[in-house]
Design an enzyme around this catalytic site. Structure first.
Site, PDB file in Angstrom:
ATOM      1  N   GLU A 154       2.303  38.590  20.893  1.00  0.00           N
ATOM      2  CA  GLU A 154       2.648  37.449  21.306  1.00  0.00           C
ATOM      3  C   GLU A 154       2.747  37.465  22.856  1.00  0.00           C
ATOM      4  OE1 GLU A 154       5.911  35.875  19.318  1.00  0.00           O
ATOM      5  OE2 GLU A 154       4.814  34.290  18.537  1.00  0.00           O
ATOM      6  N   LYS A 167       3.517  39.933  11.384  1.00  0.00           N
ATOM      7  CA  LYS A 167       4.964  39.727  11.733  1.00  0.00           C
ATOM      8  C   LYS A 167       5.823  39.630  10.263  1.00  0.00           C
ATOM      9  CE  LYS A 167       4.999  36.329  15.406  1.00  0.00           C
ATOM     10  NZ  LYS A 167       5.946  35.175  15.742  1.00  0.00           N
ATOM     11  N   ARG A 225       9.839  55.053   6.137  1.00  0.00           N
ATOM     12  CA  ARG A 225       9.125  54.736   7.616  1.00  0.00           C
ATOM     13  C   ARG A 225       7.712  54.191   7.497  1.00  0.00           C
ATOM     14  NH1 ARG A 225      12.157  59.568   8.248  1.00  0.00           N
ATOM     15  NH2 ARG A 225      13.868  59.121   9.262  1.00  0.00           N
ATOM     16  N   GLU A 270       0.098  22.977   9.160  1.00  0.00           N
ATOM     17  CA  GLU A 270      -0.184  24.057   9.788  1.00  0.00           C
ATOM     18  C   GLU A 270      -1.971  24.157   9.881  1.00  0.00           C
ATOM     19  OE1 GLU A 270       1.963  26.118  11.358  1.00  0.00           O
ATOM     20  OE2 GLU A 270       3.605  25.795  10.096  1.00  0.00           O
ATOM     21  N   ASN A 330       2.132  27.800  18.285  1.00  0.00           N
ATOM     22  CA  ASN A 330       3.500  26.800  18.293  1.00  0.00           C
ATOM     23  C   ASN A 330       3.308  25.430  18.832  1.00  0.00           C
ATOM     24  OD1 ASN A 330       5.206  28.948  17.755  1.00  0.00           O
ATOM     25  ND2 ASN A 330       5.453  29.405  20.010  1.00  0.00           N
ATOM     26  N   HIS A 347      11.292  23.079  15.727  1.00  0.00           N
ATOM     27  CA  HIS A 347      12.435  23.737  15.618  1.00  0.00           C
ATOM     28  C   HIS A 347      13.534  22.974  15.950  1.00  0.00           C
ATOM     29  CE1 HIS A 347       9.632  27.485  16.308  1.00  0.00           C
ATOM     30  NE2 HIS A 347       9.868  27.187  15.252  1.00  0.00           N
ATOM     31  N   HIS A 361       9.621  23.140   6.517  1.00  0.00           N
ATOM     32  CA  HIS A 361       9.110  23.409   7.718  1.00  0.00           C
ATOM     33  C   HIS A 361       7.856  22.623   8.161  1.00  0.00           C
ATOM     34  CE1 HIS A 361       7.921  25.770  11.288  1.00  0.00           C
ATOM     35  NE2 HIS A 361       6.796  26.254  10.892  1.00  0.00           N
ATOM     36  N   HIS A 402       5.784  23.091  17.405  1.00  0.00           N
ATOM     37  CA  HIS A 402       6.831  23.769  16.961  1.00  0.00           C
ATOM     38  C   HIS A 402       7.959  23.501  17.883  1.00  0.00           C
ATOM     39  CE1 HIS A 402       4.038  24.961  14.221  1.00  0.00           C
ATOM     40  NE2 HIS A 402       4.916  26.040  13.479  1.00  0.00           N
ATOM     41  N   LYS A 416      -6.464  32.027  12.999  1.00  0.00           N
ATOM     42  CA  LYS A 416      -5.336  32.733  13.350  1.00  0.00           C
ATOM     43  C   LYS A 416      -5.668  34.076  13.468  1.00  0.00           C
ATOM     44  CE  LYS A 416      -0.827  33.993  12.539  1.00  0.00           C
ATOM     45  NZ  LYS A 416       0.525  34.026  12.262  1.00  0.00           N
ATOM     46  N   ARG A 458      -1.364  34.012  21.562  1.00  0.00           N
ATOM     47  CA  ARG A 458      -0.758  33.560  20.165  1.00  0.00           C
ATOM     48  C   ARG A 458       0.315  32.235  20.358  1.00  0.00           C
ATOM     49  NH1 ARG A 458       0.864  38.299  15.951  1.00  0.00           N
ATOM     50  NH2 ARG A 458       1.577  36.836  14.168  1.00  0.00           N
TER      51      ARG A 458
HETATM   52  N1  LIG Z   1       5.417  35.910   9.361  1.00  0.00           N
HETATM   53  C1  LIG Z   1       4.983  34.778  10.006  1.00  0.00           C
HETATM   54  O1  LIG Z   1       4.042  34.857  10.922  1.00  0.00           O
HETATM   55  C2  LIG Z   1       5.449  33.684   9.386  1.00  0.00           C
HETATM   56  C3  LIG Z   1       4.964  32.562   9.699  1.00  0.00           C
HETATM   57  C4  LIG Z   1       5.237  31.456   9.235  1.00  0.00           C
HETATM   58  C5  LIG Z   1       6.275  31.287   8.350  1.00  0.00           C
HETATM   59  N2  LIG Z   1       6.883  32.368   8.095  1.00  0.00           N
HETATM   60  C6  LIG Z   1       8.016  32.312   6.955  1.00  0.00           C
HETATM   61  O2  LIG Z   1       7.590  31.979   5.863  1.00  0.00           O
HETATM   62  C7  LIG Z   1       8.702  31.470   5.061  1.00  0.00           C
HETATM   63  C8  LIG Z   1       7.999  29.888   4.337  1.00  0.00           C
HETATM   64  O3  LIG Z   1       6.934  30.354   3.505  1.00  0.00           O
HETATM   65  P1  LIG Z   1       6.283  29.448   2.746  1.00  0.00           P
HETATM   66  O4  LIG Z   1       6.434  28.004   3.517  1.00  0.00           O
HETATM   67  O5  LIG Z   1       5.251  30.127   2.204  1.00  0.00           O
HETATM   68  O6  LIG Z   1       7.418  29.111   1.576  1.00  0.00           O
HETATM   69  P2  LIG Z   1       8.117  29.791   0.343  1.00  0.00           P
HETATM   70  O7  LIG Z   1       7.950  31.392   0.588  1.00  0.00           O
HETATM   71  O8  LIG Z   1       9.550  29.780   0.715  1.00  0.00           O
HETATM   72  O9  LIG Z   1       7.660  29.450  -0.773  1.00  0.00           O
HETATM   73  C9  LIG Z   1       7.957  27.922  -1.007  1.00  0.00           C
HETATM   74  C10 LIG Z   1       8.345  27.813  -2.520  1.00  0.00           C
HETATM   75  O10 LIG Z   1       6.982  27.961  -3.338  1.00  0.00           O
HETATM   76  C11 LIG Z   1       7.216  28.806  -4.437  1.00  0.00           C
HETATM   77  N3  LIG Z   1       5.881  29.256  -4.669  1.00  0.00           N
HETATM   78  C12 LIG Z   1       5.050  30.087  -3.744  1.00  0.00           C
HETATM   79  N4  LIG Z   1       3.874  30.047  -4.422  1.00  0.00           N
HETATM   80  C13 LIG Z   1       3.621  29.372  -5.347  1.00  0.00           C
HETATM   81  C14 LIG Z   1       2.714  29.229  -6.222  1.00  0.00           C
HETATM   82  N5  LIG Z   1       1.359  29.578  -6.240  1.00  0.00           N
HETATM   83  N6  LIG Z   1       2.845  28.601  -7.570  1.00  0.00           N
HETATM   84  C15 LIG Z   1       4.276  27.950  -7.588  1.00  0.00           C
HETATM   85  N7  LIG Z   1       5.242  28.207  -6.917  1.00  0.00           N
HETATM   86  C16 LIG Z   1       4.976  28.919  -5.700  1.00  0.00           C
HETATM   87  C17 LIG Z   1       7.983  29.730  -4.100  1.00  0.00           C
HETATM   88  O11 LIG Z   1       8.874  30.520  -5.107  1.00  0.00           O
HETATM   89  C18 LIG Z   1       9.095  29.009  -3.209  1.00  0.00           C
HETATM   90  O12 LIG Z   1      10.179  28.425  -4.038  1.00  0.00           O
HETATM   91  C19 LIG Z   1       9.692  31.354   6.230  1.00  0.00           C
HETATM   92  O13 LIG Z   1      10.769  32.069   5.824  1.00  0.00           O
HETATM   93  C20 LIG Z   1       9.004  31.313   7.560  1.00  0.00           C
HETATM   94  O14 LIG Z   1       9.974  32.078   8.322  1.00  0.00           O
HETATM   95  C21 LIG Z   1       6.649  33.726   8.515  1.00  0.00           C
HETATM   96 ZN   LIG Z   2       4.961  26.963  11.494  1.00  0.00          ZN
END
Ligand SMILES: NC(=O)c1ccc[n+]([C@@H]2O[C@H](COP(=O)([O-])OP(=O)(O)OC[C@H]3O[C@@H](n4cnc5c(N)ncnc54)[C@H](O)[C@@H]3O)[C@@H](O)[C@H]2O)c1
Ligand SMILES: [Zn+2]
Length: 390
Positions: free
Chosen positions: A252, A158, A136, A200, A260, A267, A280, A263, A242, A256
């Site tokens: 949100e 999030k 929890r 971004e 978007n 999307h 993305h 976005h 942010k 917040r």
């Molecule tokens: N929680 C939120 O507010 C929020 C906001 C935006 C995106 N997201 C989520 O984040 C995800 C996308 O995240 P991302 O763009 O960071 O991509 P990711 O986590 O998919 O990483 C991209 C690739 O880079 C590699 N990688 C990461 N750091 C590295 C480093 N320093 N050196 C070498 N390789 C590295 C990873 O292994 C992966 O293969 C999505 O699932 C999305 O839904 C969440």
């Molecule tokens: Zn985004």
């Protein structure tokens, strides 16, 4: 037209220019952004209290790139465990959450344990959700290693995973206790991930800070060359923006929503191509250029601002081509987006660089016209656009 304004933000004062306080229902937390901060990780973590055990969660790919750096700051002792898991988007599932939780049980993690998420948004979202639900709730430190994670996903609390029916459908708001951002870890990030993440960063300039936007215009080459100083500056400023937004609107309800920007279009592009064609950030890059054109059409965004947005976005590098999908189909996808309220598509638009508002009254005709003619206009628009009345 109905809108919510971004600007009446009362800025939250950073404790120092590299440490930012973020407000959250479960307590404030700090984000420290500095080159080399990981070397002092143990000192920052010690301020959070004493933990019965520490569990570093990462993926083998991330760990190959940054593991040594992390271990320099958090020396391996008897009660420090490392667990690696698959961080591909298709493994962002409840099955992975269960596998991690079971690993934690076997490693003896209890309520006083600390989880440290080292990775991109996938690692952060999955480990965040594990931290929210394991016994929890256990303490969480985020160590983001992608541009997206550093400027976006690690801040705001999030967390969540995907279902076969859609992305991020199961999750929780669960703020971390601390976020340690070291721009040096971006050195090993694959080029496409790096460039996509910059979309971004540009977004923050468009919606909240013309100075950040101008800095990006002047320094994009250095940033693309991963110059640590320039990167540190833009990552910090993005975190600050942010952090401000989520501090004022953790759940949100309004502000917040500005995040978007671009976005709604993005999307639709991602969904139309089954999440295979665009990374993305690349979809957001197209989306921001379309949002700029729609802003010009509907809320009089000056043509010069539109031209600057398009030119800066195009500097981050080649994007996958716009898909061959009818504009009407893309618009239908926007309508079915989970962020759509009561069937009305809302667009975040920037009436002038550095500000953003959410609009509900954009006509279908205007949006479809941008979807139909926008991509071609964008590709031709390396010269400034002209105002319709020029
Ligand atoms: N929680 C939120 O507010 C929020 C906001 C935006 C995106 N997201 C989520 O984040 C995800 C996308 O995240 P991302 O763009 O960071 O991509 P990711 O986590 O998919 O990483 C991209 C690739 O880079 C590699 N990688 C990461 N750091 C590295 C480093 N320093 N050196 C070498 N390789 C590295 C990873 O292994 C992966 O293969 C999505 O699932 C999305 O839904 C969440
Ligand atoms: Zn985004």
């Amino acid at each position: 037209m109905c809108y919510i304004e971004l600007n009446p933000l009362e800025p939250m004062k950073p404790t120092t220019s590299q440490t930012f306080r973020v407000r959250a229902f479960a307590g404030d937390y700090f984000v420290v952004c500095r080159r080399g901060v990981l070397r002092e990780a143990a000192r920052h973590i010690a301020r959070l209290g004493r933990f019965s055990s520490v569990h570093i969660l990462s993926s083998s790919r991330v760990w190959r790139g940054v593991g040594k750096k992390v271990l320099r700051g958090i020396p391996q002792r008897r009660n420090v465990h490392i667990h690696l898991f698959d961080d591909s988007e298709i493994a962002k599932t409840l099955t992975t959450v269960e596998a991690i939780a079971r690993k934690l049980v076997r490693a003896g993690a209890d309520r006083k344990s600390l989880l440290i998420a080292v990775g991109g948004g996938v690692v952060g979202d999955v480990v965040g959700f594990v931290a929210a639900s394991y016994l929890r709730g256990v303490a969480l430190v985020q160590v983001p290693t992608t541009v997206v994670a550093q400027v976006d996903s690690a801040i705001g609390g999030k967390t969540g995973v995907n279902l076969p029916e859609g992305k991020n459908l199961v999750g929780a708001f669960y703020p971390p206790s601390l976020v340690l951002v070291d721009p040096e870890v971006l050195a090993t990030l694959p080029p496409r991930e790096f460039r996509g993440g910059l979309a971004e960063v540009i977004k923050y300039g468009v919606i909240a800070d013309p100075k950040l936007f101008a800095f990006l215009e002047r320094n994009m080459l250095a940033i693309l060359g991963r110059d640590n100083g320039a990167l540190e500056h833009v990552v910090r400023r993005s975190i600050e923006i942010k952090g401000d937004l989520v501090s004022h609107d953790e759940r949100e309800s309004g502000l917040r929503e500005m995040l978007n920007y671009g976005h709604t279009f993005a999307h639709a592009l991602e969904a139309a191509t089954h999440y295979r064609k665009f990374q993305h950030g690349e979809a957001v890059a197209w989306g921001m250029m379309c949002a700029a054109l729609l802003g010009h059409e509907t809320v009089n965004t000056p043509a010069d601002d539109v031209a600057r947005i398009i030119a800066l976005v195009r500097q981050i590098g080649p994007l996958p081509r716009w898909p061959v999908v009818p504009a009407e189909k893309l618009f239908d996808l926007m309508r079915s987006d989970k962020k759509t309220k009561f069937g009305k598509v809302r667009f975040v638009l920037s009436p002038r660089l550095g500000s953003a508002k959410s609009y509900e009254g954009v006509t279908e005709k205007a949006a479809i016209s941008v979807l139909r003619f926008g991509p071609q206009l964008i590709l031709q628009s390396l010269k400034p656009l002209r105002n319709a009345d020029d």
